[in-house]
Structures are given as C-alpha cells and as structure tokens.
Motif scaffolding. Sequence first.
Motif, mmCIF file in Angstrom:
data_model
loop_
_atom_site.group_PDB
_atom_site.id
_atom_site.type_symbol
_atom_site.label_atom_id
_atom_site.label_comp_id
_atom_site.label_asym_id
_atom_site.label_seq_id
_atom_site.Cartn_x
_atom_site.Cartn_y
_atom_site.Cartn_z
ATOM 1 N N UNK A 1 -14.826 0.556 2.299
ATOM 2 C CA UNK A 1 -15.743 0.829 1.199
ATOM 3 C C UNK A 1 -16.066 2.323 1.092
ATOM 4 N N UNK A 2 -16.285 2.973 2.226
ATOM 5 C CA UNK A 2 -16.688 4.378 2.237
ATOM 6 C C UNK A 2 -15.568 5.298 1.783
ATOM 7 N N UNK A 3 -14.302 4.973 2.153
ATOM 8 C CA UNK A 3 -13.184 5.896 1.860
ATOM 9 C C UNK A 3 -12.163 5.293 0.901
ATOM 10 N N UNK A 4 -12.525 4.188 0.270
ATOM 11 C CA UNK A 4 -11.676 3.583 -0.751
ATOM 12 C C UNK A 4 -10.262 3.292 -0.201
ATOM 13 N N UNK A 5 -10.239 2.632 0.951
ATOM 14 C CA UNK A 5 -8.961 2.256 1.562
ATOM 15 C C UNK A 5 -8.509 0.916 1.002
ATOM 16 N N UNK A 6 -7.285 0.861 0.523
ATOM 17 C CA UNK A 6 -6.734 -0.372 -0.053
ATOM 18 C C UNK A 6 -5.971 -1.157 1.031
ATOM 19 N N UNK A 7 -5.759 -2.411 0.729
ATOM 20 C CA UNK A 7 -4.976 -3.238 1.655
ATOM 21 C C UNK A 7 -3.573 -2.664 1.847
ATOM 22 N N UNK A 8 -3.022 -2.095 0.777
ATOM 23 C CA UNK A 8 -1.669 -1.558 0.873
ATOM 24 C C UNK A 8 -1.598 -0.334 1.782
ATOM 25 N N UNK A 9 -2.776 0.288 2.061
ATOM 26 C CA UNK A 9 -2.778 1.470 2.916
ATOM 27 C C UNK A 9 -2.597 1.119 4.396
ATOM 28 N N UNK A 10 -2.926 -0.144 4.751
ATOM 29 C CA UNK A 10 -2.763 -0.566 6.144
ATOM 30 C C UNK A 10 -1.276 -0.599 6.483
ATOM 31 N N UNK A 11 -0.915 0.081 7.557
ATOM 32 C CA UNK A 11 0.493 0.142 7.957
ATOM 33 C C UNK A 11 1.176 1.423 7.509
ATOM 34 N N UNK A 12 0.470 2.254 6.695
ATOM 35 C CA UNK A 12 1.062 3.520 6.265
ATOM 36 C C UNK A 12 0.776 4.621 7.285
ATOM 37 N N UNK A 13 1.556 5.694 7.192
ATOM 38 C CA UNK A 13 1.293 6.847 8.038
ATOM 39 C C UNK A 13 -0.068 7.442 7.688
#
Length: 625
Positions: free
Chosen positions: A333-345
Amino acid sequence: MTNDQEKEENRIFEALLEYIKETRGFDFTGYKRSTLKRRITRRMQSHNIDNFGGYLDYIEVNPEEFELLFNTILINVTKFFRDTDAWDYLQEQTLPKLLQEKDEQDQIRVWSSGCSSGQEAYSIAILLAEILGFDQFRQRVKIYATDVDEEALNQARSAKYEPKALKDIPEEQRQRYFEKVGNHYVFRSEVRRMVIFGRNDLVQNAPISRLDLLICRNTLMYFNAETQKNILARFHFALNENGALFLGKAEMLLSNSNLFRPLSLQHRIFTKVPKQKLSDRRLLFSPSGDEEAKSRVSDRVRLREAAFNTSPMAQVIVDANGYLVLANVSARSMFDIKRQDIGKLFRDLELSYRPLELRSLIDDVYRDRKSITISDVVQNQSDETQYLDVQITPLQENGNDNQWLGVSISFNDVTSYNQLQNKYQTSTQELETANEELQSTNEELETINEELQCTNQELETTNEELQSTNEELETMNEELESTNEEWRTMNEELRLRTDEVNQANSFLASILESFQTGVIIVDREFNIIRWNQDADELWGVRSDEVQNKSLLSLDIGLPVDQLIEPIRKCFQGEENHQTITVAAINRRGQSIQCRVTLQSLKGLEEEQSYGTIILMEELENQGEG
C-alpha cells in the motif's frame, strides 16, 4: 583406588573401546560408560581378569572373545508387544491418523531400529496387517528392521520362537500369523517377506529415509547425551513431515524438544518439529497462475506468511540474488507494489531508489554483515509528508555467516513521533524522566527474567539428571532380565541333568537288585558305595547302615581280611577278575562256604580302576555251624 589409578584405568578402558572400533568396526565410544563397564566387567569375571588392561591383552590373543563380548554388551531383551498399553495406543490412535493422511496407493515405510531378534518388527507387521488387510499390507507396506548384532539378526530372519515368547499375542492372531513347526512357532512367510532385515549402526551408518513410523525402543538409553543428540538429528531427517517416532518407556526427549514434540508422552510416541525450508519463502499474493504451488504450502508456512502479511510495519524481503520475494500489505500500500512486481529484480523497481537509495545500502549490509538503520527518511504522499525509519537486516541460515538468504527491509512510520517531538519540545525533561523510570523498570524486569531463566535452567538440568537416572535404571533392569533368562535356562538344563542322573541311579539299582547274589561295590579306599538287598539277606546288615563305611571296619560273617589282597590286585590292574571261596557265617549264624567273585570297576579311561565289584554266593550242600 587412588585418583591416579582411576585415571589410568579409564585411559586403558578408552583404549579398549578404540581397539574394538579399529579391529571390528563396532563403535561403542558413544555408549554410556557406566553401562559399558558393567557389561565388560561381566566378561572379565568369566576369565578371572580384574583390570581392563589384562582384558585388552586377552582379546588381542583370543579373537573369538569378540562375539561373546558383543553378545554381552548388546543386551537383546525384547518381546512381542512389549509395554502393551503403548502398542494399544499406537494401534488405536497413531496409526489410523498416519494412514488417514496418506493416499490409498501411497507406500507405508516403517523402520524398526535396534530390532534385536525381530519381535518388535513382527509386532508392527501384525498391527498394520490387521488395520489394512493382507492384500493392502502386501502391496503398500515396507518394514526395515536393523541392528548391529549379526547373531540377533540371524535369529530375526529365521522368525522362529518358543511358545512362551508368544504369550502376549491373542490366540486368534497367533493362529493367523504363526504356524507351529515342531516345538516352535514360525512367523508366516507371506507376511514375513514384507520385513527386510539388515545391519545398521546408528552411530556410524546413514538412516533409512522417507519414513512414516520409526520404532527405536530402549536403544537410545545406552548412548551418552551427545550421541543421543546426533542420532535423534538423523531420525528427524529420516521421518516424513507427519511421521511418528516410537521410543521406549525410559526415553522422554526432554532436552530435544526442538526436534520432536510428544503425541503421547505417557506412551513415548512423538512427531517431528518441521524445519523452515527455503522453498517456503513465498508471497501469499503470488500470481494467479501459481495457485497449484500455493496449495502445496503447509499450514504452518501459511500461518507465518499471514502474520508477516498483517504486520503494521511495512516490510519487504529481497533474496540473495536480488529478487523481491515478499512484501506485506503495508509495504504494497505504501509503495504501490503490484502482484506482478513479486519475483522481479529489486533494482528494477522504483522502491530500490525512492524514497532513498537502497541498492548501495544492501551492498553495505552484505559487506559489513550487520544491520543498517536510516532515520527520518522523507516520503512524500499526496499533500502530507511522511517520516520513515528504514532498517536493512541481513538474513542468515542457521547462523552460518557464509550463507546469506537475503535482506529484510523494514519501513517504520515515525511521522507521528516527529510531530509529537516538534509539538512537545518543552516536555523533553519529563519524557527523559519517564524514560529513566521505564529503563529502571526494564532493568528490574530483566533481573526477574534472568532469575526465571536461571530457575528454568536448574529445572532442565534436574529433568535431564532424572532422565539419565531413569535410563540407567532401565538399562540395569534389562541386564537383570537377561541374567534371569540365563539362570532360567541353566536351571532347566540342571533339572534335565538331575532327571538323567536319577534315571541312571534307578537303572543301576535295578541292575544290582536283579542279581541273585549279594553285591558290594567299594571304591579305592575300600569305602562301600553300593550294597544290594541280597547282601542284606546274606549278612544281616542293611544298605543304609554300611553306606560310605569302610568294608574293613564291618563286623559281619564275611572274612573281609581275606579279600584285601585280591581287591588290591584289582585296583592295581594285576588281576581284573578273580574268584575265591572262603568260609563264612551268614546272618542266621550258619557256617557256609561263600564263593566270592571280584571284578575291577573301570572308568572312562580303560587303564584306570576306581573301584571293585564283589559278588557273593552261598554254595549249596554245606553243613550248619
């Protein structure tokens, strides 16, 4: 024994154990010294040896002594369904739960470690066959039974037992699983072939893996604490996640709660405490196509992830390869992390450089191997300014400085704290005073906590001492059982030999009474050892009156002085058979002519004579005195 003598004797004892290990491959160095010394001393006494150095010399010269020594040390005290209540609990509670968690076609693997002569391995075979049925049992079950004693393993493979060994098995199961062969019972071959016997040294050899049930009863108690710990670590590796460990009544695992927890402490049945795996580090919010992988994550792992996910402090995890692997709700929520970001560099994400440069800081953490905290980092969100304390902490596996799993990055929102700090500058002194009081309270609590820890350590030490004492008593009890069994066997052999001697005596008495003449048997000192009834009739003296008395001392009508020289010649082997006629007076006072026949009584060695047989016959047609 002085301290120096005791130290020297202990040194020689350790040298004896090392010699056994080098020459025969049996490693007894992990066994309890008190038990080992008792068992080895027993063998020493049988050879009249009073010190370990003398016994070491003896086994170096007499290698056949090894087998007798091993049989003495490895006490093979066991029986079918030993401690019946524990086996009942295993059958009614533990095994049904184990089987319920497996598919109908899954293999069931059991290891009976320290199986001795096989009774416990066959006991679990009976239980599983009863629960599954013969067909399912033959298709699914593999039972591995191991021991270090080859002689006991050979007996286990033969599966032949005396009737008294089956006394704790119900008659119905006895008929179903055993067949009578002569005076013994043999475990049926169609069930026996599911049990695989082999040699395995718990101290040196690798464990059997992927087990659903591991039976090791009254075996660990012979080992010292360090060896027990190593063996239990192997057992932990060998068991499946839901596998059960079945121990003996003296083994409680009080000091190994990090490896096993009790299913039933009363019956000594435990299950393993699972260890966290690297593969468990997975975000609860994985991509939608990974639902199948999510379903395989254990409940325990999901619980940990749920706790991480609901933490009020924003937190992300970056693995050692630089990939973002976890981010909780606050961080997303704080840094607008999406599900697609999990697993990225991580370096490709905005978070890696905003609100502060994290990439170089992560490198610093890996280099310096310690946490870094950056205070009052400004994060602009909409119309308000947010202040964050950012902490970067290295994650290690099992305290291994060379094995880095990744880093944990925590974002603690201290905005309210900064606002309060600016607003209440005038209250700094009060806060300091309160902080000092809090520090004092913390110190008091710390003192109380240390006292509680000290008390807890004392209790743990007492428990371990009690467990060790209990194990020692159980070991001595098994030694007594083994000794009693040996005495029972010796008593049975003595009874049989006594019966044989009685039969021989009866047979000899029957032979003597069958003669129609008087018979006297004397030993080399002329003492009477046999006197038949016809001799009673001839001389008027009963056998109990002359037994063990010298023939030369008898006051009867037989002129014994005339027999001395003939008897002496029989003893010396000059004449083995002689017949003489002497004048005598019978029990009625009549003068008779008595024909006396002397025969040398030979021993096992032909040249040795240990007595003389004297046959006396009254000649007919003699006048009265």
